[in-house]
Structure formats: C-alpha cells, structure tokens
Write an enzyme that holds these catalytic residues in place. Structure first.
Site, mmCIF file in Angstrom:
data_model
loop_
_atom_site.group_PDB
_atom_site.id
_atom_site.type_symbol
_atom_site.label_atom_id
_atom_site.label_comp_id
_atom_site.label_asym_id
_atom_site.label_seq_id
_atom_site.Cartn_x
_atom_site.Cartn_y
_atom_site.Cartn_z
ATOM 1 N N GLU A 37 0.873 -1.167 0.000
ATOM 2 C CA GLU A 37 0.000 0.000 0.000
ATOM 3 C C GLU A 37 0.913 1.220 0.000
ATOM 4 O O GLU A 37 1.795 1.317 0.859
ATOM 5 C CB GLU A 37 -0.861 -0.026 1.274
ATOM 6 C CG GLU A 37 -1.918 1.040 1.267
ATOM 7 C CD GLU A 37 -2.746 1.046 2.550
ATOM 8 O OE1 GLU A 37 -2.662 0.094 3.346
ATOM 9 O OE2 GLU A 37 -3.471 2.046 2.744
ATOM 10 N N ARG A 266 5.022 -12.490 10.138
ATOM 11 C CA ARG A 266 5.708 -11.277 9.745
ATOM 12 C C ARG A 266 7.031 -11.152 10.496
ATOM 13 O O ARG A 266 7.243 -11.792 11.520
ATOM 14 C CB ARG A 266 4.832 -10.048 9.954
ATOM 15 C CG ARG A 266 4.419 -9.744 11.384
ATOM 16 C CD ARG A 266 3.795 -8.342 11.488
ATOM 17 N NE ARG A 266 2.778 -8.093 10.475
ATOM 18 C CZ ARG A 266 2.733 -6.977 9.722
ATOM 19 N NH1 ARG A 266 3.613 -6.025 9.881
ATOM 20 N NH2 ARG A 266 1.786 -6.819 8.836
ATOM 21 N N LYS A 276 4.111 1.174 9.507
ATOM 22 C CA LYS A 276 4.280 2.412 8.754
ATOM 23 C C LYS A 276 3.689 3.604 9.491
ATOM 24 O O LYS A 276 4.205 4.709 9.396
ATOM 25 C CB LYS A 276 3.655 2.264 7.367
ATOM 26 C CG LYS A 276 4.582 1.521 6.428
ATOM 27 C CD LYS A 276 4.022 1.436 5.033
ATOM 28 C CE LYS A 276 3.022 0.311 4.946
ATOM 29 N NZ LYS A 276 2.577 0.053 3.578
#
Ligand code: ATP
Ligand code: MG
Length: 555
Positions: A37, A266, A276
């Site tokens: 994204e 992850r 982020k």
C-alpha cells in the site's frame, strides 16, 4: 517433483504447497505478487515479503508482479509509489510486466459488486457505525441481521449507483456482503465491500466516490492478474475465508485454479518499530531526519547506512519462513551485513577521535609513500598508497600514559606499537590542554621495521591505525546505535518517548586522501573501527555513516 522444482533452498511449507500444486497439475506455472500500500516507505519487514514473492517466482521460473494496493485515497501518495519502485529494484528484483495498481480495476470491482447484488449476495446498509457494531455481535455471541438485508435487488442496484454518483454522504451507507451474521469468523458477518470517500485519489483523481475495502479488492486483483499463490502475513488468516467466499461467488473466478491465500509470520525486529504508522509518526514529529534516516529499519535508511542489498537478501534467508510469530534479534541482521562486507569492502584507515602524534626522529618536510593492501585476504583487489611523515593522527583511545594492564596492546609511554601498514613507534611524552586532555603525543619510530619485525628480537604485539596529517582529509563520522531503549518499543503507547538518546553520535576526524571521491553507499572497512559508507545525501563534505562494528559488541 516437477522439473522446475528447485532443490537447493530449504523447503518451507510454502514451497511444499507450490510443489504439490505443480505436481498435481493444478497450476502449470507459479505466479506471486508483492502488493504494497503506497502509504509509506518500505521497511525490512517488506523485504521479507519481497524476497519471498520474487524469490519464489525466480526459483520456480514463474512470475511476480508489483501491485500498488491503492484502494484507500486518504493515506496514499505518489512519493511513496516512487520510493517503493526504487527499493524493490535496489533489492535486486524486477517485476513481471507493467506495474499494476488496484485502482486500475476500480470499474471491474464495481461490476463484481453488481454481480453479487444480482445474486442477492450484497446489499446497501444504512446502519450507522455504532449500530453496525451492535448488530455484529461478539466472539461469544452471534450477530443479528441488518434490517437492510432484505432490500430488493433492484433497489440495491439503484442505491449502489447513487453511492457511486455521490448522492450519499461519507459514512451514510456501505455496500455489504450477505454472508452469515452468526459465523465464528467476525470477518464473515456481512463485511463491508464498499464505502464512500470524497477524497481525491492519487491515480484516479475525483472520478470515484466509493472505494472498495481491502478484502474485496485484494482477492479480485489477484484473480484478475492470474496470481496462483497469494502470500500474506498471519493477521489475515481469518480473512482467508472471505477471500475464498468472494472468489467462489463470482462466476469468472470460481475455478479450481483460482488464487489461494497462504499466510506466513511477519518479521518483527528488536529495538525498532516497523509499522508504517509509527514510522510516519517518527518522521512527521521530526524525531528522525526522514524516512531514510540511517537509524530506521526502512530500506532507504538501511541503504544509506551502508547495508547492501545482498546482505538483506541473505538476512531474509537466515530467518526463514514459518507460521510462528517471533521477535528477531538485531544481531542476525548485523551479522548478515558483516559477513557480506568482510568479503567485499575495501580496507582503509580513518581516525574517528583524533590526537596528534609527532615522530621526533623523522625528518621535517618529508612525506613518504607506502603501500597497503586494499583487502588483506584478497590480493586481486590490489594496493593503495598511504603516507607517513613526522606528523600523524591516531585515535585517542589508542594511547594511554601508562598501560592499564598487560593486555593493553596500544601505545603508551615507553611501550612500542606498530602503526598498521607502516613502522613501529615508541611514545616518549605528551602534551595536554588546560583541562588535562591529551592533545599531542611525542614518539620515535624505528626505520628498520617497515614490513618486518625488529631485528633485535623485540616483540611488538599491538597494532594501531593512523593517518598522515598533511595529506589527511577532514571527515565527519556518524555513529549509530539502536533507535530505542526497549526490545519491543511498539508495544508501548508512547513508543516515541523510548528513543535512545545516544542513537546518533557525531565525531570529527580524518581519513586517508584516497577517500576523497568515494561513492555514496559504497562500504569500506575502516580498519579496527568498523564498516562505514559515505552518506548519500548530496554534499561535498566527507560524511561517513557507520554501518556496523567489526564484531558484535552490543549488550
Ligand atoms: P505496516 O503494518 O507496516 O503498514 P502493511 O502490511 O500494512 O505494513 P503493506 O504495504 O500492506 O504494509 O504490505 C505489503 C506486503 O508486505 C504485504 O503482503 C504484507 O503482508 C507484507 N509485510 C508488511 N510488513 C511485513 C513484515 N513485518 N514482515 C513480513 N511481511 C510484511
Ligand atoms: Mg496494509
């Protein structure tokens, strides 16, 4: 196993799946994708996903495309798109074909939404946020059906068209899938597929008033692109049910070889933050110098710090792929870059915290040229010129008036040491400033010790580095430490208050004249000091970022 099954890499559960799907003939070839994204810069966690997706495509002679998952107009930006492309290429990967944008499929998503309405599998719902929450139920309690669930197909089509035309305000209604308000998976309790946003989108401008939700857009994008294995992180495990439901209920996609989702854990790294949102906060609050601050785990930060793409790819190999959530020790990342730089980095000498040395028995106005190997273990890299004269710089830590113990292998009064690549010297006296700090050391050199031991059998154990003063270049050194004082700062609500005050220490010293035109980001080993690279922010000044120490000294 089929011909294009690689054997040299450790087999993880994803490779098993790929092998099975090729062997059974379900897929003729493999296609993956990397779907960032564009709402921030990529970090080392993304590198795990990039290496996995592009790496599998390479190993299986398949394809991997780059898709910007740009379905949320509010947080996204063209600057991020550029940086992401750059970072993927820098890591050493090339996407298949054109770059894809989820926003390219906005019209298709809309048509699939209509297909679901026509099948009585979607409806426009006007419950407000609070009511929606109430109706959803809890993990222990089933939800209840929205009163709008029974709206006719015709009316729903009309309402969706009105949503698209901007006839409703933001938040007034959403398009929901009609699935099961009693599902054990909360994401299956009539999830939203479309919501209204009056924000301008960086690719489609003001064309759209409604934007698809991630779960609706992602599986369809995968299917449109022909992705076979859609790899994502564990938090999407439950969403897999919705992923499957959507594709199974769209005629064009309901085939055995449609994409399937697989989850892996992850990457979490100690002493840093990776989300982020948190990285953005550090940047916006100016707690770091930007997204490419060398203390950040962003790819642009690591690169500016001197990490090589090869070392990051190697790091990802070392941590492997699994389904177990864990915290990764920063040491693994640092070892990976050390191991790479130890082989590739040219050697040089830099004095980070200098004091002057006067060689009293060396002639004035004479500068001697000596040769030093660029890499002691790799003769093929050649030699470099270094210089020697009456005036030199050494590191303050390499001199003591009196050697503190027998292990001290540096310079002290009446104690000999070898200057790396040059002569043996012996300290005789020193000067201090008003505060008692040593400023100059006086020494004598033994002219008969260039490249050989003293002939009378004296043993000289210590070796220290130096630079010749008249030709030395002034340089700034930026020494980095962990950005946070806690292993898992992200868990804390006020993580920004846990910054390590010593995460950046700046010193001024000297480097060899050959360092004048060094390429930014290119790593050097400053002998005995660590690996450094020239800072990549345009500047004529010599600024060196410390990548990592020679050994693991952190505790
Ligand atoms: P963040 O929480 O940092 O915003 P994200 O998952 O929202 O991360 P995306 O841009 O959506 O960021 O991620 C693109 C791809 O990278 C996704 O497939 C995602 O699963 C993967 N990814 C993101 N963070 C990590 C991580 N820490 N470890 C492994 N893969 C990751
Ligand atoms: Mg995301």
């Amino acid at each position: 196993m089929s011909d294009n099954t690689p054997i040299e890499k450790p087999i993880n559960f994803i490779r098993h799946q790929l092998n099975d799907d090729l062997d059974s003939g379900l897929h003729k070839s493999i296609q993956t994708r990397f779907p960032p994204e564009p709402n921030g810069y990529l970090h080392i966690g993304h590198a795990k996903s990039i290496c996995l997706n592009f790496g599998l495509a390479q190993d299986y002679k398949g394809k991997c495309n780059l898709r910007f998952d740009d379905t949320n107009p509010a947080k996204e930006d063209a600057e991020f798109v550029e940086s992401i492309k750059n970072d993927v290429e820098w890591l050493g990967f090339k996407w298949d074909g054109e770059i894809q944008y989820s926003s390219n499929y906005f019209l298709k998503f809309y048509e699939y939404a209509i297909e679901l309405i026509n099948k009585e599998l979607a409806y426009v719902c006007f419950l407000n946020a609070e009511e929606t929450r109430e109706y959803r139920g809890t993990l222990k309690q089933a939800g209840k059906d929205s009163p709008y669930r029974q709206t006719s197909v015709k009316e729903n089509l009309d309402l969706l068209a009105k949503m698209k035309e901007g006839k409703f305000s933001e938040g007034e209604c959403v398009l929901r899938a009609k699935i099961d308000m009693a599902s054990p998976f909360m994401c299956m309790r009539d999830p939203a597929l479309y919501r209204i946003r009056f924000e301008k989108h960086h690719q489609t401008g003001n064309e759209w008033r409604i934007y698809p939700m991630y779960d609706f857009a992602h599986c369809i994008s995968d299917a449109i692109e022909g992705v076979t294995h859609s790899l994502c992180t564990l938090e999407f495990q439950n969403n897999r049910h919705l992923y499957d439901w959507i594709l199974e209920h769209l005629d064009g996609f309901n085939k055995p070889n449609r994409p399937h989702q697989y989850e892996f854990s992850r990457l979490n790294l100690e002493y840093t933050v990776m989300s982020k949102r948190k990285l953005q906060q550090l940047v916006e609050d100016e707690l770091v110098s930007g997204w490419n601050d060398p203390r950040l785990p962003t790819l642009s930060g690591l690169r500016r710090r001197g990490y090589t793409a090869a070392s990051i790819r190697d790091f990802v190999e070392r941590i492997g792929i699994s389904k177990v959530d864990s915290m990764t020790d920063m040491k693994i990342l640092e070892d990976a870059v050390r191991d790479d730089l130890n082989v590739v980095a040219p050697r040089t000498m830099g004095v980070i915290d200098p004091i002057r040395v006067i060689i009293e028995n060396y002639p004035e106005n004479q500068v001697e040229t000596l040769q030093a190997p660029i890499h002691p273990q790799n003769e093929a890299m050649g030699k470099r010129d270094i210089f020697f004269s009456r005036e030199l710089y050494i590191d303050k830590a390499d001199f003591a008036e009196i050697a503190p113990n027998k292990k001290f292998k540096r310079l002290a009064i009446d104690k000999e040491v070898r200057l790396r690549n040059a002569y043996v010297i012996n300290a005789t006296s020193f000067d201090t400033d008003f505060d008692g700090n040593i400023t100059t050391v006086y020494a004598t050199y033994d002219p008969d010790t260039l490249g050989k031991n003293p002939t009378d059998g004296r043993k000289v154990k210590g070796v220290i580095h130096f630079v010749e003063a008249s030709k030395a270049l002034k340089a700034e050194f930026r020494l980095y430490d962990r950005l946070f004082t806690l292993e898992n700062p992200g868990k804390n609500d006020h993580f920004e208050q846990l910054l390590n005050p010593n995460s950046l220490v700046v010193t001024y010293g000297f480097v060899e004249p050959g360092m004048k035109d060094t390429t930014p980001e290119m790593a050097y080993q400053f002998e005995r000091e660590g690996y450094f690279c020239r800072d990549n922010q345009a500047s004529d000044d010599l600024i060196f970022n410390k990548t990592v120490s020679l050994r693991d000294t952190w505790k």
